[in-house]
Each structure stands twice: as C-alpha cells, then as structure tokens.
Design an enzyme around this catalytic site. Sequence first.
Site, PDB file in Angstrom:
ATOM      1  N   MET A  23       0.815  -1.213   0.000  1.00 40.35           N
ATOM      2  CA  MET A  23       0.000   0.000   0.000  1.00 40.35           C
ATOM      3  C   MET A  23       0.852   1.268   0.000  1.00 40.35           C
ATOM      4  O   MET A  23       0.451   2.299   0.522  1.00 40.35           O
ATOM      5  CB  MET A  23      -0.954  -0.013   1.209  1.00 40.35           C
ATOM      6  CG  MET A  23      -2.140  -0.940   1.030  1.00 40.35           C
ATOM      7  SD  MET A  23      -3.216  -0.444  -0.352  1.00 40.35           S
ATOM      8  CE  MET A  23      -2.912  -1.746  -1.519  1.00 40.35           C
ATOM      9  N   ASN A  46      -1.006  -4.824   3.409  1.00 38.98           N
ATOM     10  CA  ASN A  46       0.348  -4.278   3.468  1.00 38.98           C
ATOM     11  C   ASN A  46       1.047  -4.912   4.670  1.00 38.98           C
ATOM     12  O   ASN A  46       0.403  -5.205   5.677  1.00 38.98           O
ATOM     13  CB  ASN A  46       0.308  -2.754   3.640  1.00 38.98           C
ATOM     14  CG  ASN A  46       1.668  -2.123   3.407  1.00 38.98           C
ATOM     15  OD1 ASN A  46       2.140  -2.081   2.281  1.00 38.98           O
ATOM     16  ND2 ASN A  46       2.301  -1.655   4.472  1.00 38.98           N
ATOM     17  N   VAL A  87       5.226  -4.117  -4.309  1.00 39.05           N
ATOM     18  CA  VAL A  87       6.136  -3.828  -3.191  1.00 39.05           C
ATOM     19  C   VAL A  87       7.541  -3.574  -3.733  1.00 39.05           C
ATOM     20  O   VAL A  87       7.795  -3.711  -4.928  1.00 39.05           O
ATOM     21  CB  VAL A  87       6.164  -4.976  -2.148  1.00 39.05           C
ATOM     22  CG1 VAL A  87       4.773  -5.266  -1.617  1.00 39.05           C
ATOM     23  CG2 VAL A  87       6.821  -6.226  -2.699  1.00 39.05           C
ATOM     24  N   ASN A 115       8.938  -3.330 -10.547  1.00 42.45           N
ATOM     25  CA  ASN A 115       9.970  -3.222 -11.584  1.00 42.45           C
ATOM     26  C   ASN A 115      11.004  -4.329 -11.411  1.00 42.45           C
ATOM     27  O   ASN A 115      12.135  -4.078 -11.021  1.00 42.45           O
ATOM     28  CB  ASN A 115      10.678  -1.868 -11.467  1.00 42.45           C
ATOM     29  CG  ASN A 115      10.139  -0.886 -12.476  1.00 42.45           C
ATOM     30  OD1 ASN A 115       9.495  -1.269 -13.445  1.00 42.45           O
ATOM     31  ND2 ASN A 115      10.415   0.381 -12.239  1.00 42.45           N
ATOM     32  N   SER A 141       3.848   0.847 -16.332  1.00 48.01           N
ATOM     33  CA  SER A 141       4.510   2.134 -16.521  1.00 48.01           C
ATOM     34  C   SER A 141       3.531   3.278 -16.324  1.00 48.01           C
ATOM     35  O   SER A 141       2.340   3.122 -16.510  1.00 48.01           O
ATOM     36  CB  SER A 141       5.111   2.236 -17.918  1.00 48.01           C
ATOM     37  OG  SER A 141       5.646   3.529 -18.103  1.00 48.01           O
ATOM     38  N   GLY A 143       4.162   5.698 -13.604  1.00 48.88           N
ATOM     39  CA  GLY A 143       4.334   6.311 -12.285  1.00 48.88           C
ATOM     40  C   GLY A 143       3.034   6.284 -11.508  1.00 48.88           C
ATOM     41  O   GLY A 143       2.104   5.542 -11.840  1.00 48.88           O
ATOM     42  N   LYS A 195       9.152  -4.074 -20.465  1.00 46.20           N
ATOM     43  CA  LYS A 195       9.127  -2.880 -19.593  1.00 46.20           C
ATOM     44  C   LYS A 195      10.542  -2.328 -19.412  1.00 46.20           C
ATOM     45  O   LYS A 195      10.763  -1.116 -19.383  1.00 46.20           O
ATOM     46  CB  LYS A 195       8.504  -3.251 -18.239  1.00 46.20           C
ATOM     47  CG  LYS A 195       8.602  -2.155 -17.165  1.00 46.20           C
ATOM     48  CD  LYS A 195       7.867  -0.901 -17.560  1.00 46.20           C
ATOM     49  CE  LYS A 195       7.622   0.116 -16.481  1.00 46.20           C
ATOM     50  NZ  LYS A 195       8.625   0.412 -15.501  1.00 46.20           N
ATOM     51  N   HIS A 198      11.388  -0.475 -22.479  1.00 45.55           N
ATOM     52  CA  HIS A 198      10.629   0.788 -22.410  1.00 45.55           C
ATOM     53  C   HIS A 198      11.411   1.816 -21.588  1.00 45.55           C
ATOM     54  O   HIS A 198      11.590   2.958 -21.995  1.00 45.55           O
ATOM     55  CB  HIS A 198       9.251   0.516 -21.792  1.00 45.55           C
ATOM     56  CG  HIS A 198       8.550   1.743 -21.287  1.00 45.55           C
ATOM     57  ND1 HIS A 198       8.909   2.382 -20.113  1.00 45.55           N
ATOM     58  CD2 HIS A 198       7.527   2.473 -21.798  1.00 45.55           C
ATOM     59  CE1 HIS A 198       8.148   3.431 -19.943  1.00 45.55           C
ATOM     60  NE2 HIS A 198       7.287   3.506 -20.942  1.00 45.55           N
ATOM     61  N   ASN A 199      11.874   1.395 -20.421  1.00 46.88           N
ATOM     62  CA  ASN A 199      12.610   2.330 -19.559  1.00 46.88           C
ATOM     63  C   ASN A 199      13.933   2.744 -20.204  1.00 46.88           C
ATOM     64  O   ASN A 199      14.359   3.888 -20.051  1.00 46.88           O
ATOM     65  CB  ASN A 199      12.867   1.698 -18.190  1.00 46.88           C
ATOM     66  CG  ASN A 199      11.618   1.674 -17.329  1.00 46.88           C
ATOM     67  OD1 ASN A 199      10.509   1.687 -17.858  1.00 46.88           O
ATOM     68  ND2 ASN A 199      11.776   1.638 -16.031  1.00 46.88           N
ATOM     69  N   GLU A 202      13.180   5.326 -22.604  1.00 43.79           N
ATOM     70  CA  GLU A 202      12.875   6.541 -21.813  1.00 43.79           C
ATOM     71  C   GLU A 202      14.181   7.275 -21.452  1.00 43.79           C
ATOM     72  O   GLU A 202      14.259   8.501 -21.564  1.00 43.79           O
ATOM     73  CB  GLU A 202      12.126   6.080 -20.564  1.00 43.79           C
ATOM     74  CG  GLU A 202      11.787   7.136 -19.561  1.00 43.79           C
ATOM     75  CD  GLU A 202      11.141   6.488 -18.305  1.00 43.79           C
ATOM     76  OE1 GLU A 202      10.265   5.615 -18.445  1.00 43.79           O
ATOM     77  OE2 GLU A 202      11.563   6.841 -17.189  1.00 43.79           O
TER      78      GLU A 202
HETATM   79  N1  LIG Z   1       7.180   4.786  -7.837  1.00 45.45           N
HETATM   80  C1  LIG Z   1       7.030   4.706  -9.149  1.00 45.45           C
HETATM   81  O1  LIG Z   1       6.852   5.698  -9.866  1.00 45.45           O
HETATM   82  C2  LIG Z   1       7.057   3.369  -9.823  1.00 45.45           C
HETATM   83  C3  LIG Z   1       6.778   3.283 -11.187  1.00 45.45           C
HETATM   84  C4  LIG Z   1       6.726   2.048 -11.784  1.00 45.45           C
HETATM   85  C5  LIG Z   1       6.979   0.914 -11.034  1.00 45.45           C
HETATM   86  N2  LIG Z   1       7.273   1.020  -9.704  1.00 45.45           N
HETATM   87  C6  LIG Z   1       7.508  -0.210  -8.955  1.00 45.45           C
HETATM   88  O2  LIG Z   1       6.352  -0.501  -8.182  1.00 45.45           O
HETATM   89  C7  LIG Z   1       6.739  -1.178  -6.977  1.00 45.45           C
HETATM   90  C8  LIG Z   1       6.176  -0.429  -5.782  1.00 45.45           C
HETATM   91  O3  LIG Z   1       6.710   0.892  -5.765  1.00 45.45           O
HETATM   92  P1  LIG Z   1       6.345   1.933  -4.614  1.00 45.45           P
HETATM   93  O4  LIG Z   1       7.136   3.166  -4.928  1.00 45.45           O
HETATM   94  O5  LIG Z   1       4.869   2.032  -4.460  1.00 45.45           O
HETATM   95  O6  LIG Z   1       6.847   1.226  -3.267  1.00 45.45           O
HETATM   96  P2  LIG Z   1       8.354   0.951  -2.729  1.00 45.45           P
HETATM   97  O7  LIG Z   1       8.801   2.165  -2.007  1.00 45.45           O
HETATM   98  O8  LIG Z   1       9.190   0.444  -3.847  1.00 45.45           O
HETATM   99  O9  LIG Z   1       8.104  -0.238  -1.670  1.00 45.45           O
HETATM  100  C9  LIG Z   1       7.438  -0.027  -0.455  1.00 45.45           C
HETATM  101  C10 LIG Z   1       6.420  -1.120  -0.238  1.00 45.45           C
HETATM  102  O10 LIG Z   1       7.069  -2.403  -0.225  1.00 45.45           O
HETATM  103  C11 LIG Z   1       6.675  -3.096   0.943  1.00 45.45           C
HETATM  104  N3  LIG Z   1       7.697  -4.064   1.335  1.00 45.45           N
HETATM  105  C12 LIG Z   1       9.039  -3.896   1.330  1.00 45.45           C
HETATM  106  N4  LIG Z   1       9.653  -5.023   1.748  1.00 45.45           N
HETATM  107  C13 LIG Z   1       8.675  -5.921   2.007  1.00 45.45           C
HETATM  108  C14 LIG Z   1       8.676  -7.262   2.478  1.00 45.45           C
HETATM  109  N5  LIG Z   1       9.816  -7.904   2.735  1.00 45.45           N
HETATM  110  N6  LIG Z   1       7.484  -7.886   2.629  1.00 45.45           N
HETATM  111  C15 LIG Z   1       6.318  -7.239   2.370  1.00 45.45           C
HETATM  112  N7  LIG Z   1       6.254  -5.973   1.913  1.00 45.45           N
HETATM  113  C16 LIG Z   1       7.422  -5.314   1.744  1.00 45.45           C
HETATM  114  C17 LIG Z   1       6.477  -2.009   1.974  1.00 45.45           C
HETATM  115  O11 LIG Z   1       5.742  -2.468   3.068  1.00 45.45           O
HETATM  116  P3  LIG Z   1       5.873  -1.695   4.493  1.00 45.45           P
HETATM  117  O12 LIG Z   1       4.933  -0.538   4.411  1.00 45.45           O
HETATM  118  O13 LIG Z   1       5.437  -2.719   5.491  1.00 45.45           O
HETATM  119  O14 LIG Z   1       7.301  -1.290   4.659  1.00 45.45           O
HETATM  120  C18 LIG Z   1       5.733  -0.984   1.118  1.00 45.45           C
HETATM  121  O15 LIG Z   1       4.363  -1.318   0.946  1.00 45.45           O
HETATM  122  C19 LIG Z   1       8.273  -1.246  -7.014  1.00 45.45           C
HETATM  123  O16 LIG Z   1       8.668  -2.479  -7.552  1.00 45.45           O
HETATM  124  C20 LIG Z   1       8.647  -0.145  -7.961  1.00 45.45           C
HETATM  125  O17 LIG Z   1       9.891  -0.368  -8.591  1.00 45.45           O
HETATM  126  C21 LIG Z   1       7.296   2.210  -9.088  1.00 45.45           C
END
Ligand SMILES: NC(=O)c1ccc[n+]([C@@H]2O[C@H](COP(=O)([O-])OP(=O)(O)OC[C@H]3O[C@@H](n4cnc5c(N)ncnc54)[C@H](OP(=O)(O)O)[C@@H]3O)[C@@H](O)[C@H]2O)c1
Length: 493
Positions: A23, A46, A87, A115, A141, A143, A195, A198-199, A202
């Site tokens: 979350m 979460n 996550v 990712n 993709s 964000g 993906k 794609h990046n 980018e």
């Molecule tokens: N941000 C972007 O723009 C973007 C764009 C495309 C793809 N993504 C990808 O989407 C995914 C999520 O990105 P995000 O930015 O929303 O979050 P994040 O900062 O990458 O990850 C935080 C989340 O991961 C959970 N987590 C970490 N270790 C864990 C574990 N061992 N067991 C269970 N949960 C765990 C955390 O839970 P807690 O709250 O309990 O710590 C939290 O919910 C990533 O793979 C990221 O690369 C992100």
Amino acid sequence: MSSRSITVTNDGTAQANIGVVGMAVMGSNLARNLASREGNTVAIFNRSYEKTQTVLDAHPEAEFVPAKDYAEFAATLSKPRTAIIMVQAGKGTDAVITELTKVFEPGDIIVDGGNALFTDTIRREKAVRETGINFVGAGISGGEEGALKGPSIMPGGSAEAWETLGPILKSIAAVVDGEPCVTHVGTDGAGHFVKMIHNGIEYADMQLIAEAYDLIRRGTGKTPAEIADIFAEWNTGELESYLIEITAEVLRQVDASTGKPLVDVIVDQAGSKGTGVWTVQTSLDLGIPVSGIAEAVFARSLSSKPAQRAASSSLPGPSSEAFTPADPDAFIEGVRLALYASKVIAYSQGFDAIVAGAEEYNWDIKKGDIAKIWRGGCIIRARFLNRITDAYAENPGLVALVTAPFFVDVMAEAQTAWRNVVADAAKAGIPAPAFSSSLAYYDGLRADRLPAALVQGQRDFFGAHTYKRVDKDGTFHTLWSGDRTEIEAVDAH
Ligand SMILES: NC(=O)c1ccc[n+]([C@@H]2O[C@H](COP(=O)([O-])OP(=O)(O)OC[C@H]3O[C@@H](n4cnc5c(N)ncnc54)[C@H](OP(=O)(O)O)[C@@H]3O)[C@@H](O)[C@H]2O)c1
C-alpha cells in the site's frame, strides 16, 4: 466507486475478485484504480497495517476489503484468487511471493507489478509454477498518476493466467483510440523484459531532449522560459509526446526562493534506478547495439562525478560562449530534426533488443502491439508510436525499424540538419553524446564497408581468430609470425 456490492459468505468473509499487496504509492493508486472500475471489489494488504489503515481512511469510496495477514487476505479473495504485488522490487517481492504461495492454491494467480529484472521473473515463474499457482510478471509504466488513472501494462505469464487477468488489466489500463494499453506480451519474463526496454528508451529520449535544450540555450542564449515555448510548440507536431510536454513545464518553472528558473538551481547530477543499466547490460549480452540508451546511462554517470568534473573544468577546449549560429531559427529547427532522427534511432535500437530477447527466450512478441500499448499511460507515450505500429503491420519481418518507408522519409528530411547540429556541438565543445552516437550508428548501418575488416585482420594477427573472405567461402588465417602466407583454417574461436 465500485458499483459491485461486497458479497459476504456464510462464514462472514467478504469476497473480493482482486487483491493488491503493498500500500505504498504505486499499490494504493493501483488499488484505487481497480476499485473505481465496474465489477471490481478490491482486497488490500500491506506488511505493516498502518499503511492499510491510512488508505482505508483516505478512500472510503473505494470500499476496500482490508486484510491484516496473508491468510486473511487469501480468505477474502474469490477463486481463482488473483493478487497484484506492488512492493519494493527484489527481496520484498520474493518475501511476498513466499507468503502468498503458502496461502494460495493451484489455479490462483500471483502478479508482480513491480519493476523486476526479467531474469528474476523467469526464475520466480518457474518456481511458482511448480506449486500449480500461476505467476505473471507485469511491467506497469506511468508512475503514480498512471497507476491511478490508467497505466500502460506489459504482462507476461501463461495464456491461462491471461484469460482471467486480461479483462481486469484491460479495465484499468490507459485507453487510446478505444484500445486499452495492455497486451499479453509473451510467457514468463517477457512483460518485464519489454518494460525494461521501455525504460531504456525513456532514458535515451530524456537525454536527447536534454541535449536539445542545452544546444539551444548555449547556441542562442534563450532563457529556459523561452525554450519552454519552443518545446510547447514542438509538442504540437511530430514530436508530440509526454516527455516533450513535461520538459516545457519543467523549463517554465521558477524557483520560489530565488526567483531563478528552477532548472538553474537543480544540481546537475542525474541519478538512475537501474532499468536503464539493465537494458544496456542485457543488450550487450544479446549483442545488440543500443548506443543511444547506453550514452544516456553514461551521461548520467558522468554527471554524477563531481570530483572528476571539477578537476577537468580547465582542460583545453573551445568556449561554448563563442558559439553563435548564423541563423538561430534555422539552428533551432536543425536541433528539432536532430532530436526527431535520434529518437527514431533510440526506438529502432530498443525494438532490435526486443526482437533479440524474444529469440533468445522463445517469446512470441508482436512488435506492433508493443508500440500500440506504449501510446498511452506510459512515460514514452508519443504520437509517432502509431507510425511504428503501422511499420510492423506493413512488414512484420522488418529487420530495422529505421528502414520502414515512413522513417526513411524522416531520415531524408533530417539527416543533413542532424549532421550540422552534431558538427556544431563538437566545434563548440558542447557534449551531445546521444545525438552524435545515434548519428554514428545510423551511418554505421548505411555503410557499404565497415572498418570491421581491419579489426578482423588485427584479431587474426594477435590471436589467430581467423577471418572470412569477400571472394570465396571458407575460414582463413594468415601466418603472421611465419612467411605470411594464407592458410585455410577451422575457426575455433
Ligand atoms: N514509484 C514509481 O513511480 C514506480 C513506477 C513504476 C513501477 N514502480 C515499482 O512498483 C513497486 C512499488 O513501488 P512503490 O514506490 O509504491 O513502493 P516501494 O517504495 O518500492 O516499496 C514499499 C512497499 O514495499 C513493501 N515491502 C518492502 N519489503 C517488504 C517485504 N519484505 N514484505 C512485504 N512488503 C514489503 C512495503 O511495506 P511496508 O509498508 O510494510 O514497509 C511498502 O508497501 C516497485 O517495484 C517499484 O519499482 C514504481
């Protein structure tokens, strides 16, 4: 808001048709997107419950079904259970998969929307498949805004999983010309591979735009706000794209505390999160030149070396202040054409990498469909992606995108200006690595003969690596340390 009411089973457990684990920003936005679509009831989980509670409190309209542990999460989901993991990539993803496989059953579907490196996805898919559970690595993709309003989605995994998952993903993806920006890319790691590319594209696109800005600023003395107007104007033509649009926004931004253009107060060291590096590493392994993407990654690395840059700042070279094009408007138009041509090369190289990856990993990837799903929701969305779809529709076996008739015309229009811009940049001492390497790649493709012949000669000289001849079949070696006669050889290298 979901119009589907939550059904409650005999044991009082709410039934959701889809769940999201994680979350943080991406997961909560994706869950809200899912909940806003007709027919969806979304379970959320979460690791630490506080985040779940925060999302519940902030979005009562989503009618989320919260879970406090993995068992409860599984119990809230109707079968086949479908859960999207959002996550932290790497260990976080592995930890969640381990827990979900304990509480899910054969036929259920685990989707990793993070990712992930595609080779991790291949490994995970294989391991999860052995339990009878489906595993789908899906590149997402766009964000946080894309996750909320409609991303471009690149799922891999089995055809069986796609049957259940397809309609759900289609319902939340961006839509362009009535078509959702999602397609079943291929099996196992295909989605995360695409993906990754794609990046990589980018990275190249952003670097090319940055070089265009730098050349115009240093060549014409225009202010960032004036250059923002130029980009806004470009965004009404062939270059129309999300990245050009946001570039204008960034250049127009004024720093509140100093009154200066924001771009002038941002430290000029660019970071990266790894997918650009993965693209280059993977392409090197596949033997595919993705020089535009590689130069973009290297340019970020160079920017982030302040000690080297400081020590080198007085090295001899032209003063870029002395660079004044005779006709500034013509120069700006030349930069636009150089940007367009270089951008075509970046996409052409990216698609080459997709073709090579598909061959290596046995994926049946439809290149035209990939261009289609990149038209909306994602960071590289651009008007000219329609041209790529058309090019592959006309000739699915196209050996290089840049040779499609439409792009040949683009090159014909742009190439002289492109050369002039690269030459001007070199003479003025303005670094334009992505512009110039893309041009060198283009000329490398065009060349009748490449100096690779000499390289083969050198390799044969010091390592007896042998060579082929243009005039007869066979493999040959010259006895360089003997009498220098040529012998027919078996190529062992
Ligand atoms: N941000 C972007 O723009 C973007 C764009 C495309 C793809 N993504 C990808 O989407 C995914 C999520 O990105 P995000 O930015 O929303 O979050 P994040 O900062 O990458 O990850 C935080 C989340 O991961 C959970 N987590 C970490 N270790 C864990 C574990 N061992 N067991 C269970 N949960 C765990 C955390 O839970 P807690 O709250 O309990 O710590 C939290 O919910 C990533 O793979 C990221 O690369 C992100």
